[in-house]
Write a protein that holds these residues in place. Structure first.
Motif, PDB file in Angstrom:
ATOM      1  N   ILE A 241       0.838  -1.202   0.000  1.00 18.38           N
ATOM      2  CA  ILE A 241       0.000   0.000   0.000  1.00 18.38           C
ATOM      3  C   ILE A 241       0.875   1.256   0.000  1.00 18.38           C
ATOM      4  N   GLY A 242       1.947   1.224   0.774  1.00 22.58           N
ATOM      5  CA  GLY A 242       2.855   2.368   0.817  1.00 22.58           C
ATOM      6  C   GLY A 242       3.508   2.629  -0.526  1.00 22.58           C
ATOM      7  N   TYR A 243       3.959   1.565  -1.194  1.00 20.17           N
ATOM      8  CA  TYR A 243       4.545   1.716  -2.530  1.00 20.17           C
ATOM      9  C   TYR A 243       3.528   2.313  -3.499  1.00 20.17           C
ATOM     10  N   LYS A 244       2.288   1.823  -3.429  1.00 22.81           N
ATOM     11  CA  LYS A 244       1.252   2.317  -4.343  1.00 22.81           C
ATOM     12  C   LYS A 244       0.962   3.794  -4.100  1.00 22.81           C
ATOM     13  N   ASN A 245       0.746   4.170  -2.853  1.00 23.63           N
ATOM     14  CA  ASN A 245       0.415   5.558  -2.545  1.00 23.63           C
ATOM     15  C   ASN A 245       1.572   6.504  -2.861  1.00 23.63           C
ATOM     16  N   SER A 246       2.762   6.140  -2.429  1.00 23.72           N
ATOM     17  CA  SER A 246       3.927   6.986  -2.713  1.00 23.72           C
ATOM     18  C   SER A 246       4.201   7.037  -4.209  1.00 23.72           C
ATOM     19  N   GLY A 247       3.971   5.915  -4.910  1.00 23.14           N
ATOM     20  CA  GLY A 247       4.183   5.894  -6.356  1.00 23.14           C
ATOM     21  C   GLY A 247       3.222   6.811  -7.085  1.00 23.14           C
ATOM     22  N   ILE A 248       1.951   6.792  -6.677  1.00 22.49           N
ATOM     23  CA  ILE A 248       0.963   7.674  -7.307  1.00 22.49           C
ATOM     24  C   ILE A 248       1.389   9.128  -7.165  1.00 22.49           C
ATOM     25  N   ILE A 249       1.784   9.510  -5.963  1.00 20.05           N
ATOM     26  CA  ILE A 249       2.175  10.901  -5.719  1.00 20.05           C
ATOM     27  C   ILE A 249       3.476  11.235  -6.425  1.00 20.05           C
ATOM     28  N   ALA A 250       4.488  10.385  -6.283  1.00 20.86           N
ATOM     29  CA  ALA A 250       5.819  10.691  -6.814  1.00 20.86           C
ATOM     30  C   ALA A 250       5.823  10.746  -8.340  1.00 20.86           C
ATOM     31  N   PHE A 251       5.215   9.762  -8.997  1.00 21.88           N
ATOM     32  CA  PHE A 251       5.216   9.754 -10.467  1.00 21.88           C
ATOM     33  C   PHE A 251       4.355  10.878 -11.036  1.00 21.88           C
ATOM     34  N   SER A 252       3.214  11.151 -10.402  1.00 21.68           N
ATOM     35  CA  SER A 252       2.342  12.223 -10.895  1.00 21.68           C
ATOM     36  C   SER A 252       3.010  13.585 -10.743  1.00 21.68           C
ATOM     37  N   THR A 253       3.570  13.845  -9.575  1.00 24.00           N
ATOM     38  CA  THR A 253       4.222  15.134  -9.357  1.00 24.00           C
ATOM     39  C   THR A 253       5.459  15.293 -10.232  1.00 24.00           C
TER      40      THR A 253
ATOM     41  N   GLN B 190      -4.358   5.389   3.002  1.00 29.96           N
ATOM     42  CA  GLN B 190      -3.941   6.646   2.389  1.00 29.96           C
ATOM     43  C   GLN B 190      -2.482   6.993   2.669  1.00 29.96           C
ATOM     44  N   LEU B 191      -1.871   6.362   3.646  1.00 28.87           N
ATOM     45  CA  LEU B 191      -0.534   6.764   4.081  1.00 28.87           C
ATOM     46  C   LEU B 191       0.514   6.475   3.011  1.00 28.87           C
ATOM     47  N   THR B 192       1.464   7.393   2.895  1.00 28.66           N
ATOM     48  CA  THR B 192       2.614   7.158   2.033  1.00 28.66           C
ATOM     49  C   THR B 192       3.638   6.302   2.782  1.00 28.66           C
ATOM     50  N   LEU B 193       4.594   5.764   2.056  1.00 33.17           N
ATOM     51  CA  LEU B 193       5.577   4.887   2.698  1.00 33.17           C
ATOM     52  C   LEU B 193       6.412   5.616   3.752  1.00 33.17           C
ATOM     53  N   PRO B 194       6.879   6.856   3.520  1.00 29.79           N
ATOM     54  CA  PRO B 194       7.595   7.560   4.600  1.00 29.79           C
ATOM     55  C   PRO B 194       6.761   7.741   5.858  1.00 29.79           C
ATOM     56  N   MET B 195       5.457   7.952   5.715  1.00 31.22           N
ATOM     57  CA  MET B 195       4.594   8.085   6.885  1.00 31.22           C
ATOM     58  C   MET B 195       4.483   6.758   7.623  1.00 31.22           C
ATOM     59  N   MET B 196       4.410   5.661   6.875  1.00 30.88           N
ATOM     60  CA  MET B 196       4.369   4.345   7.514  1.00 30.88           C
ATOM     61  C   MET B 196       5.670   4.052   8.250  1.00 30.88           C
ATOM     62  N   VAL B 197       6.785   4.368   7.613  1.00 31.65           N
ATOM     63  CA  VAL B 197       8.084   4.137   8.256  1.00 31.65           C
ATOM     64  C   VAL B 197       8.210   4.979   9.522  1.00 31.65           C
ATOM     65  N   ASN B 198       7.657   6.181   9.493  1.00 28.89           N
ATOM     66  CA  ASN B 198       7.725   7.036  10.679  1.00 28.89           C
ATOM     67  C   ASN B 198       6.958   6.437  11.850  1.00 28.89           C
ATOM     68  N   THR B 199       5.835   5.750  11.576  1.00 26.98           N
ATOM     69  CA  THR B 199       5.086   5.117  12.667  1.00 26.98           C
ATOM     70  C   THR B 199       5.904   4.015  13.326  1.00 26.98           C
ATOM     71  N   ILE B 200       6.841   3.431  12.578  1.00 28.05           N
ATOM     72  CA  ILE B 200       7.702   2.386  13.135  1.00 28.05           C
ATOM     73  C   ILE B 200       8.855   2.992  13.914  1.00 28.05           C
ATOM     74  N   ILE B 201       9.521   3.960  13.312  1.00 29.04           N
ATOM     75  CA  ILE B 201      10.712   4.547  13.937  1.00 29.04           C
ATOM     76  C   ILE B 201      10.345   5.315  15.198  1.00 29.04           C
TER      77      ILE B 201
END
Length: 296
Positions: free
Chosen positions: A86-98, A241-252
């Motif tokens: 899910i993180g790859y998908k959400n971050s990919g949508i934002i990163a490739f579109s922008t 809805q979370l991007t991968l950096p947001m998911m990683v932040n919940t872990i760290i």
């Protein structure tokens, strides 16, 4: 004659010494740049007790899949909001579109500033440079309030549409075109009856390909790693809805989770797309930076 030969040998020796020094400095800078990433990858393959007990290690271990399994266990038990796919998908949508919008509209803006002559042309370019100097943190409160009034919070649109305005990319593309884009070819295309849009897409874009590749890399990396804006706009914090950096932040940021091997594994998984994109387009970086660095 002997004096000339001695002078030639001396110059050759000096060139070899300078070349050796430059090579040594470049190797040192490469090590400094790559060592943290290598240590990150190595730590992702180590057990938590090894990381906390024996310190830094440069030898990979065999605990990578166990650490990834620990991440999945944390996610299944609702200890963290983490789902790599899910993180790859959400971050990919934002990163490739922008990235697409940033590069396309910045190229069009730079093309207009270089190819066309119009009133207030220099004023427009000055305004673009002035906007580039304003940090995003200065306007973030007003931007959030504006998006809230429009009802666009918890949406990717505020994270994608503003990518159209990228003054730093416009500056780079303009400098590249000013030094390497022959205006005569545009005039020739007009004489042959080619319209402006076709001239831009069939002649302008291919000629700007090295600079486009460089800015695409920078834009993709910046938007993939972006945590500040998504964390401000995606206020509901739903996992879908979370991007991968947001998911990683919940872990760290969770101090109750003490498995550092799993945390390093999460970080490593988050940088894989960045590394892949970089290696695909890396051959354009040196050429593109050189083109953009030439003064007018």
């Amino acid at each position: 004659m002997s004096t000339t030969m001695a002078g030639t040998k001396s110059n050759t020796k000096a060139i070899k010494i300078r070349t050796g020094l430059v090579t040594a400095v470049m190797i040192l800078l490469a090590i400094i740049s790559l060592l943290p990433i290598y240590v990150l990858i190595v730590n992702a393959t180590r057990a938590s007790v090894d990381i906390t007990g024996s310190g830094v290690s440069l030898i990979p271990h065999l605990k990578l899949f166990e650490n990834i399994g620990t991440l999945n266990e944390w996610a299944s038990s609702n200890k963290v909001q983490y789902n790599a796919l899910i993180g790859y998908k959400n971050s990919g949508i934002i990163a490739f579109s922008t990235t697409f919008l940033t590069v396309l509209f910045s190229c069009m803006t730079a093309y207009g500033l270089v190819v066309y002559d119009f009133k207030l042309k220099n004023v427009a370019y000055t305004i673009i440079l002035a906007v580039m100097m304003i940090p995003v943190q200065v306007t973030s409160v007003g931007f959030y309030q504006f998006m809230s009034k429009l009802g666009l919070t918890d949406s990717y649109l505020p994270l994608i549409i503003p990518a159209i305005a990228a003054p730093a990319v416009v500056f780079f593309m303009r400098q590249s075109m000013k030094s390497n884009f022959p205006l005569e070819i545009v005039e020739a295309a007009r004489i042959d009856g080619c319209n402006e849009y076709r001239t831009f897409f069939t002649i302008g874009i291919p000629m700007m390909k090295p600079a486009i590749a460089v800015q695409a890399i920078f834009a993709f990396v910046a938007n993939w790693n972006n945590y500040y804006m998504p964390s401000m706009i995606l206020i509901s914090r739903e996992q879908k809805q979370l991007t991968l950096p947001m998911m990683v932040n919940t872990i760290i940021s969770n101090d109750k989770l003490a498995d550092y091997g799993a945390k390093y594994a999460a970080i490593m998984l988050s940088i894989i797309p960045v590394v892949v994109v970089y290696f695909i387009f890396s051959r354009f970086i040196v050429e593109g930076v050189a083109l953009g660095g030439v003064k007018e």
